[in-house]
Enzyme design. Structure first.
Site, PDB file in Angstrom:
ATOM      1  N   ARG A 255       5.802  -2.153   5.047  1.00  0.00           N
ATOM      2  CA  ARG A 255       7.033  -1.653   4.519  1.00  0.00           C
ATOM      3  C   ARG A 255       8.154  -1.711   5.234  1.00  0.00           C
ATOM      4  NH1 ARG A 255       4.287   2.969   0.386  1.00  0.00           N
ATOM      5  NH2 ARG A 255       2.818   1.707  -0.324  1.00  0.00           N
ATOM      6  N   ARG A 270       5.423   7.587   8.981  1.00  0.00           N
ATOM      7  CA  ARG A 270       5.881   6.517   8.282  1.00  0.00           C
ATOM      8  C   ARG A 270       6.066   5.291   9.098  1.00  0.00           C
ATOM      9  NH1 ARG A 270       9.084   7.245   3.845  1.00  0.00           N
ATOM     10  NH2 ARG A 270       8.818   9.639   4.141  1.00  0.00           N
ATOM     11  N   GLU A 342       2.416  13.999   1.513  1.00  0.00           N
ATOM     12  CA  GLU A 342       1.610  12.942   0.887  1.00  0.00           C
ATOM     13  C   GLU A 342       0.679  12.054   1.610  1.00  0.00           C
ATOM     14  OE1 GLU A 342       4.466  10.503  -1.151  1.00  0.00           O
ATOM     15  OE2 GLU A 342       2.864   8.829  -1.686  1.00  0.00           O
ATOM     16  N   SER A 345      -1.160   8.670  -3.835  1.00  0.00           N
ATOM     17  CA  SER A 345      -0.202   8.858  -4.957  1.00  0.00           C
ATOM     18  C   SER A 345      -1.276   8.194  -6.099  1.00  0.00           C
ATOM     19  CB  SER A 345       1.043   8.064  -4.635  1.00  0.00           C
ATOM     20  OG  SER A 345       1.920   8.295  -5.830  1.00  0.00           O
ATOM     21  N   ARG A 384      -2.198   8.630   8.123  1.00  0.00           N
ATOM     22  CA  ARG A 384      -1.946   9.911   7.724  1.00  0.00           C
ATOM     23  C   ARG A 384      -3.115  10.746   7.647  1.00  0.00           C
ATOM     24  NH1 ARG A 384       3.064   9.600   3.253  1.00  0.00           N
ATOM     25  NH2 ARG A 384       4.371   8.644   4.369  1.00  0.00           N
TER      26      ARG A 384
END
Length: 415
Positions: A255, A270, A342, A345, A384
């Site tokens: 990303r 991130r 997070e 999801s 994460r």
RNA sequence: GGAGAGAUGGCUGAGUGGCCGAAAGCGGCGGUUUGCUAAACCGUUGUACGGAUGCAAAUCCGUACCGGGGGUUCGAAUCCCCCUCUCUCCGCCA
């Protein structure tokens, strides 16, 4: 893609639902207007074609017939060209319409209006100031950020030694759980994918800016294995008996994270490239909500096995993604930040992606085909999870306990 | 990278200008037979979009679709051009 009939017949309701997710309504109006014009012209052209079909003889026509038919054909050709332009604009507008939030989704403006569903596991009480995961990763020589910056750039990481092994152990643990206990079939798909796939799941055309594109090609780096796994079923019809279909894959995800400058700049929260185990299910429409909650449980199970404290939140209308109709996030506890972050999801897309991708099932009784529902979730984001382990399992001497469930994979008890 | 072959309905596979939305087989669905299952036999069975009727299930009408795009023609699955993908052989290579 939304059902065109619903947009037309219940446009006021659709308008209101999309307003709840801050969708600029003029796009909806643009779609509706284009749709009306297109259908009007379509009827004209179809009538002309019908005339041509009626008048065209089964064998060689007379010269007079040929001449008048030629004229008719030319008329059709030019009107057809105009119609094709209109049709294209309707299709383009349709691809920009987001999913309609499910009726149970709380109405809200932003992430501040998300609703906490539950908390599981108590955050550990530290007798010392817990260090951030990136400090631990560097001091234990698990991750080398400087080298990553040299060979790639910022927001990349080089895992090394026990760090690399821990990442691999987590991948194996998670895939084992989902394939052995939850009935998912494991895949290893390409991470380089084409634009048709990205359009099918909803990343394109709207979110091109979030993606890495391979220059001079139609290839992109996949931002999530959701795209690959869902598109495995693109343009297919599945027997109802075979539903639900459960697929999982561990892949690198890429990303751009454009527009996130200054956010999570340190650590591995991130990154431009990260590993993720993805869970995707193709469901019967009547089953998708129940399956979503089950899938959420599959993701939670990983955190339970790792004994990491987490909470589940439901995203409000202002925070759910473009393609999603309802989303639950799982957030894991980060002691150094004194907050939950997070890590998964889980969403039900209803028939939104299935319409874009032409994924259908054949009803057993009526033998009619119908769009199925797609659901997916992370199970989990590996980097994460690794970061959460470093923080939650750290000791005051700077070392890190290996979670019990990982010891067979790590073959050691301490990092 | 070079040479060749191919892409047709849920699947296999015929079809070289009008009789083709498309043979045949498999599968699916309905039925007959049967104590039940199987077999056999009979019938039926594509999708998308638009329109009409109906509360609806659905029915009817129209158009399009034989990998994708363009062209020739009164008329294209069929002829021509471009593209994509698959397969075979050669070369190269983890």
């Amino acid at each position: 893609m939304l059902d065109p009939k619903i947009i037309r017949d219940q446009s006021d309701w659709v308008r209101q639902q999309l307003t709840h997710r801050h969708y600029p309504v003029q796009y909806l109006d643009a779609y509706l207007n284009a749709d009306v014009v297109w259908r009007d012209r379509l009827q004209d052209v179809d009538a002309l074609k019908n005339e041509r079909n009626r008048l065209t003889p089964k064998s060689k026509p007379t010269p007079e017939q040929q001449a008048s038919l030629k004229q008719l054909s030319d008329t059709i050709k030019s009107k057809q060209d105009e119609l094709s332009v209109l049709e294209e604009s309707v299709k383009k507008a349709a691809l920009l319409l987001p999913n309609i939030p499910h009726e149970s989704v709380p109405i809200g403006e932003s992430e501040d209006d998300n609703i906490e569903i539950k908390r599981v596991g108590d955050p550990r009480i530290f007798s010392f100031e817990p260090a951030p995961h990136e400090a631990i990763a560097v001091s234990r020589q698990l991750i080398d950020f400087d080298s990553a910056a040299k060979i790639a750039g910022s927001r990349f990481s080089v895992y090394k030694g026990s760090g690399a092994k821990l990442e691999r152990a987590l991948i194996n643990l998670m895939l084992d759980i989902h394939t052995q206990d939850h009935g998912y079939t494991e895949f290893i798909p390409p991470v380089v994918i084409n634009s048709a796939s990205l359009q099918g799941t909803g990343q394109l055309p709207k979110f091109e800016g979030d993606l890495f594109k391979l220059e001079g090609t139609d290839y992109w780096l996949s931002p999530t294995a959701e795209v690959q796994l869902t598109n495995l079923a693109r343009d297919t019809i599945i027997d109802e008996d075979n539903l639900p279909i459960r697929m999982t894959a561990q892949t690198a995800c890429f990303r751009k994270e454009a527009g996130s400058y200054g956010k999570d700049i340190s650590g591995i929260i991130r990154q431009h490239q990260f590993n993720k185990i993805e869970l995707v299910q193709l469901c019967h429409p009547d089953q998708s909500m129940a399956q979503l909650h089950e899938l959420l449980g599959h993701a939670e199970r990983v955190l339970q096995v790792l004994k990491l404290p987490y909470r589940v939140i439901q995203l409000c209308t202002g925070d759910i993604g473009f393609s999603s109709g309802i989303t639950f996030d799982i957030e894991v506890w980060f002691p150094s930040q004194n907050t939950y972050r997070e890590i998964s999801s889980c969403s039900n897309f209803f028939d939104f992606q299935a319409r874009r991708s032409m994924i259908r099932y054949r009803d057993k009784l009526s033998s009619k085909v119908n769009y199925l529902h797609t659901i997916n979730g992370s199970g989990l984001a590996v980097g994460r999870t690794l970061a959460a382990i470093l923080e939650n399992y750290q000791r005051d001497d700077g070392s890190v306990d290996v979670p019990e469930a990982l010891i067979p994979y790590m073959k050691s008890e301490l990092l």
